[in-house]
Write an enzyme that holds these catalytic residues in place. Structure first.
Site, mmCIF file in Angstrom:
data_model
loop_
_atom_site.group_PDB
_atom_site.id
_atom_site.type_symbol
_atom_site.label_atom_id
_atom_site.label_comp_id
_atom_site.label_asym_id
_atom_site.label_seq_id
_atom_site.Cartn_x
_atom_site.Cartn_y
_atom_site.Cartn_z
ATOM 1 N N HIS A 73 35.097 -35.090 -3.787
ATOM 2 C CA HIS A 73 34.073 -36.076 -3.289
ATOM 3 C C HIS A 73 34.310 -36.136 -1.979
ATOM 4 O O HIS A 73 33.609 -36.701 -1.290
ATOM 5 C CB HIS A 73 34.430 -37.300 -4.180
ATOM 6 C CG HIS A 73 35.596 -38.143 -3.741
ATOM 7 N ND1 HIS A 73 36.659 -38.131 -4.536
ATOM 8 C CD2 HIS A 73 35.813 -38.809 -2.830
ATOM 9 C CE1 HIS A 73 37.749 -38.824 -3.869
ATOM 10 N NE2 HIS A 73 37.095 -39.537 -2.853
ATOM 11 N N ASP A 119 37.690 -33.271 -10.023
ATOM 12 C CA ASP A 119 37.576 -33.969 -8.498
ATOM 13 C C ASP A 119 38.612 -33.177 -7.716
ATOM 14 O O ASP A 119 39.545 -33.916 -7.211
ATOM 15 C CB ASP A 119 37.719 -35.485 -8.619
ATOM 16 C CG ASP A 119 37.519 -36.143 -6.948
ATOM 17 O OD1 ASP A 119 36.969 -35.254 -6.104
ATOM 18 O OD2 ASP A 119 37.883 -37.294 -7.055
ATOM 19 N N SER A 205 41.853 -40.726 -0.043
ATOM 20 C CA SER A 205 41.235 -39.797 -1.049
ATOM 21 C C SER A 205 41.797 -38.206 -0.720
ATOM 22 O O SER A 205 41.880 -37.995 0.490
ATOM 23 C CB SER A 205 39.688 -39.805 -1.044
ATOM 24 O OG SER A 205 39.460 -40.783 -1.912
#
Length: 256
Positions: A73, A119, A205
Site C-alpha cells: 500500500h 500487502d 508502514s
C-alpha cells in the site's frame, strides 16, 4: 503510517503518506513515530526510509545490496522515478546512503484490505549499497515470540503532532491470530505490546518487524495496518505482513 480503513485512510492521504502517481509528499515532512516507543538504541543498517521529494512517507527493510521489502500500500501505482530511499540512517533526513529506485514490484494478491493479505512489495534500488542487509527469518514464531518494530511514524496519541527526526523502536510480541480483526491467518502477524498506549502509526508502514537480538536480528514482518476496531493507533494491536510467508515470491522476483 499504519494503513487503516475509513478515517485512517483519509488521514494518510492528507499527510501525503499514501504515494500515488502525481501525489506529492507533504511539504513539511512526515506527519507520520511509533507511539509509545523510544529513540533507537542501536544502528539498524537495514532500515530504509522511502521518500518522495525528500520527504519520508514509508519504511522498508534492506534484504540484499539492492533490494528493499516494504508494504504494497506504500507504493501501489507509483513509478520508480517518484521514489528515493535513505538506507541505514538513524534520521530520515540525514546519514546513510541515498538511492533511487529502478523497479517496483507489488504482490499480485494485494487488493487493498478486501480481502486482507498480499500487502508486500519489493523495490530494486538503482545502485548497490554497502549497508548490511537483514536476513529473512524462517518463520515469524508462535504467539508470545518477542519482536521489535521500527519506524519514523506518528509518535503521539493526537494526530498531526509531527514525526521525529530519530528512528523509533518499540518492543512487541506476536499475538494469537484470533486477537486481530480482518486478518489473513498464516500470511500476517497479529502484533501487540506490553507497553501501554503504544503501537505503530502513520508513517511506519512498510517498516520492519524483527526478532532476535542486536547483531543477530532477523526480519519477520512489514508494517501493514491497525489490528482492531479502535481507530486509535495506540489501542494496542497492529497487523504486519508476514514476510517469511512470502520468501519464495521474493526470491523469484529477485531472480527475474
Amino acid at each position: 503510517m499504519l494503513h487503516r480503513t475509513g478515517a485512517l485512510v483519509a488521514g494518510l492521504a492528507a499527510a501525503g503518506a499514501v504515494l500515488a502517481p502525481g501525489v506529492a509528499a507533504a511539504a513539511g515532512g512526515p506527519t507520520p513515530f511509533i507511539i509509545g516507543g523510544r529513540d533507537a538504541t542501536e544502528d539498524y543498517s537495514f532500515m530504509v526510509s522511502l521518500q518522495q521529494g525528500g520527504n519520508h512517507f514509508c519504511g522498508g527493510s534492506l534484504i540484499s545490496a539492492d533490494w528493499v521489502v516494504t508494504a504494497a500500500h506504500c507504493v501501489q501505482g507509483a513509478r520508480p522515478d517518484e521514489v528515493t530511499t535513505r538506507v541505514g540512517a538513524r534520521e530520515h533526513g540525514s546519514g546513510g546512503t541515498e538511492t533511487g529506485v529502478s523497479r517496483i514490484i507489488v504482490h499480485p494478491d494485494y487488493a487493498g484490505m478486501n480481502p486482507p493479505g498480499g500487502d508486500v512489495a519489493l523495490l530494486q534500488l538503482d545502485q548497490a549499497v554497502t549497508e548490511t542487509p537483514i536476513k529473512i527469518a524462517g518463520a515469524a514464531g508462535d504467539a508470545g515470540t518477542a519482536t521489535r518494530i521500527l519506524g519514523w511514524g506518528e509518535h503521539c496519541v493526537e494526530e498531526d503532532c509531527g514525526a521525529p527526526d530519530i528512528l523509533q523502536e518499540l518492543d512487541t510480541k506476536v499475538m494469537p491470530d484470533t486477537d486481530c480483526s480482518n486478518f489473513a491467518a498464516g500470511k500476517e502477524i497479529c502484533t501487540g505490546t506490553d507497553t501501554p498506549n503504544a503501537m505503530g502509526c502513520y508513517g511506519d508502514s512498510g517498516g520492519p518487524q524483527i526478532k532476535g537480538r542486536p547483531g543477530e536480528w532477523e526480519l519477520i514482518g512489514a508494517t501493514s495496518r491497525d489490528g482492531d476496531e479502535d481507530p486509535k493507533c495506540s489501542s494496542g494491536l497492529g497487523v504486519w505482513t508476514d514476510v517469511t510467508f512470502y520468501q519464495d515470491w521474493i526470491a523469484e522476483q529477485q531472480a527475474s
